[in-house]
Each structure stands twice: as structure tokens, then as C-alpha cells.
Design a protein around this motif. Structure first.
Motif, short mmCIF file in Angstrom:
data_model
loop_
_atom_site.label_atom_id
_atom_site.label_comp_id
_atom_site.label_asym_id
_atom_site.label_seq_id
_atom_site.Cartn_x
_atom_site.Cartn_y
_atom_site.Cartn_z
N MET A 37 0.88 -1.33 0.01
CA MET A 37 -0.03 -0.01 0.01
C MET A 37 0.73 1.36 0.16
SD MET A 37 -3.39 -0.86 2.16
CE MET A 37 -2.53 -1.45 3.52
N PHE A 38 1.96 1.13 0.52
CA PHE A 38 2.74 2.25 0.71
C PHE A 38 3.21 2.50 -0.76
CE2 PHE A 38 6.94 4.31 0.75
CZ PHE A 38 7.04 5.57 1.55
N ASP A 39 3.97 1.41 -1.41
CA ASP A 39 4.12 1.58 -2.88
C ASP A 39 3.03 2.23 -3.72
OD1 ASP A 39 6.54 0.62 -2.17
OD2 ASP A 39 6.14 -1.42 -2.75
N PHE A 40 1.96 1.57 -3.38
CA PHE A 40 0.78 1.88 -4.32
C PHE A 40 0.50 3.73 -4.17
CE2 PHE A 40 -3.71 3.12 -4.83
CZ PHE A 40 -3.86 2.78 -6.03
N ASN A 41 0.49 4.13 -2.92
CA ASN A 41 0.06 5.36 -2.60
C ASN A 41 1.23 6.34 -2.98
OD1 ASN A 41 -2.54 4.82 -1.45
ND2 ASN A 41 -1.65 4.13 0.50
N ASN A 42 2.48 5.86 -3.08
CA ASN A 42 3.54 6.94 -3.30
C ASN A 42 3.82 6.73 -4.90
OD1 ASN A 42 4.47 8.37 -0.73
ND2 ASN A 42 3.64 6.15 -0.30
N GLU A 43 3.31 5.86 -5.72
CA GLU A 43 3.67 5.79 -7.07
C GLU A 43 3.06 6.70 -7.80
OE1 GLU A 43 5.48 5.21 -10.14
OE2 GLU A 43 6.22 3.43 -8.62
#
Length: 203
Positions: A37-43
Motif C-alpha cells: 500500500m505504501f508503494d501504491f500510494n506513493n507511485e
């Protein structure tokens, strides 16, 4: 073959029984999900985000978009149909099937809450939860800031007003608003409308 503790608790959840969420075995699963989710939200790249969300939810259909930031508790119980839009700040508590159909519009700041706790403090403080599946049928529109509580079905083409708290099923083709949400009327119908002829009243 005997079930693992996680499998046993998920079986209890699926049967509508109280289950325990404070399991050491779940810690690693939660860490992996939080990293995704961190990767998704910061991509920044849209195409890359679309690939990441496929690793978070159980399935997502064609032409569907989830906008960041997005949060969920498990992810692997969430099914999203085709041509569906989930706007920013959506929060989903799953661990039980959360089914979102085709052509669904979910506005900003919507919470879809498949899990809850007992009001009995002894049971609650033991680290338990119970879950009820949520279904949002094809063509539904969930307004900004609405909250969908456990066990609710939002009917086909139904509309939930902004800020509403949905505690009971909403029938097909109905508009529901308020806290708790109550059905107010049928959805508008403009059978002669076309993309070329847009002169219809707004509601």
C-alpha cells in the motif's frame, strides 16, 4: 490435514462467528500488505499503480481505477468489477468478501467496513472481531464520505448520499440518505437521454 490457526480463524469469520485478529502469524502478512500500500500510494506513474493494486486486491476488472491514497485491512478479500472508479481516501475493512460490481462510482473519503467488534468489553478486549460481507451491486454510486457498515448490500444502480451511514440494505434503483441512511425515492430516469442530447434536469 489440520487447519492452521489463521485458517481456523478465517473459517470462523466466514461462518459469521467471532474470530481473533491478534495472531502472531498475521504480523508478517500485515507488513507485506502495508509495504504494497505504501508503494501504491506513493507511485506517481498511473500504469505502475494499476499493476500494484492487482497485487493488493483479489481481483480488479478492466478499465477500473483506484485512486491513492487507498487503505485496506487484508486486500485479498476485495473483488472489483469492470469500469469502476474508487476515488481518493477509500478505506476498506475486509477479511470477509467485499464485492464491488461493474460501473460503480465510489466517491472520496468512503469507508466500507466489513468488520466490527462486540460491545461486550470482555470479548472485545480479548482481541476479537466479527465480520459480515458487503456487496455493492452494478451501477451503484456511493457519495462522498459515506460509511457502509457490515453485512450491507447496496442494490443495482442505487445511490447513497454524501455523508450517509448505511446500516441496512438499499434496494435496487433507490436513493438513500442520512444517518442512518433511509430510502427517499427512486433514482432519476431519462430514457431519451443520449451523449448528443444532454438537455436534462440535474438532481
Amino acid at each position: 490435514m489440520s487447519m492452521s490457526r489463521v485458517e481456523f480463524e478465517e473459517k470462523c469469520s466466514a461462518e459469521g462467528k467471532i474470530c481473533c485478529f491478534k495472531l502472531p502469524e498475521l504480523a508478517e502478512e500485515a507488513k507485506i500488505l502495508n509495504d504494497k500500500m505504501f508503494d501504491f500510494n506513493n507511485e506517481r506513474d498511473f500504469t505502475k499503480r494499476q499493476e500494484i493494486i492487482k497485487t493488493i486486491v483479489k481481483s480488479i476488472g478492466e478499465n477500473s481505477v483506484v485512486f491513492p491514497p487507498f487503505r485496506c485491512s487484508k486486500g485479498r478479500f476485495i473483488t472489483i468489477g469492470n469500469n469502476t472508479v474508487i476515488n481518493i481516501n477509500c478505506y476498506i475493512i475486509d477479511g470477509i468478501p467485499i464485492t464491488i460490481g461493474n460501473n460503480v462510482m465510489i466517491a472520496a473519503n468512503v469507508s466500507i467496513l466489513g468488520g466490527t467488534h462486540s460491545t461486550d468489553p470482555v470479548i472485545r478486549n480479548y482481541g476479537t472481531v466479527y465480520r459480515r460481507p458487503i456487496t455493492i451491486e452494478d451501477g451503484a454510486w456511493i457519495g462522498c464520505g459515506a460509511k457502509i457498515l457490515p453485512g450491507v448490500r447496496i442494490g443495482k444502480n442505487a445511490v447513497v448520499g454524501a455523508g450517509s451511514v448505511v446500516t441496512h440494505d438499499i434496494p435496487d434503483n433507490m436513493v438513500a440518505v442520512g444517518n442512518p441512511a433511509r430510502v427517499k425515492r427512486r433514482v432519476s430516469e431519462h430514457p431519451g437521454w443520449t451523449i448528443e442530447n444532454r438537455d436534462v434536469p440535474l438532481d
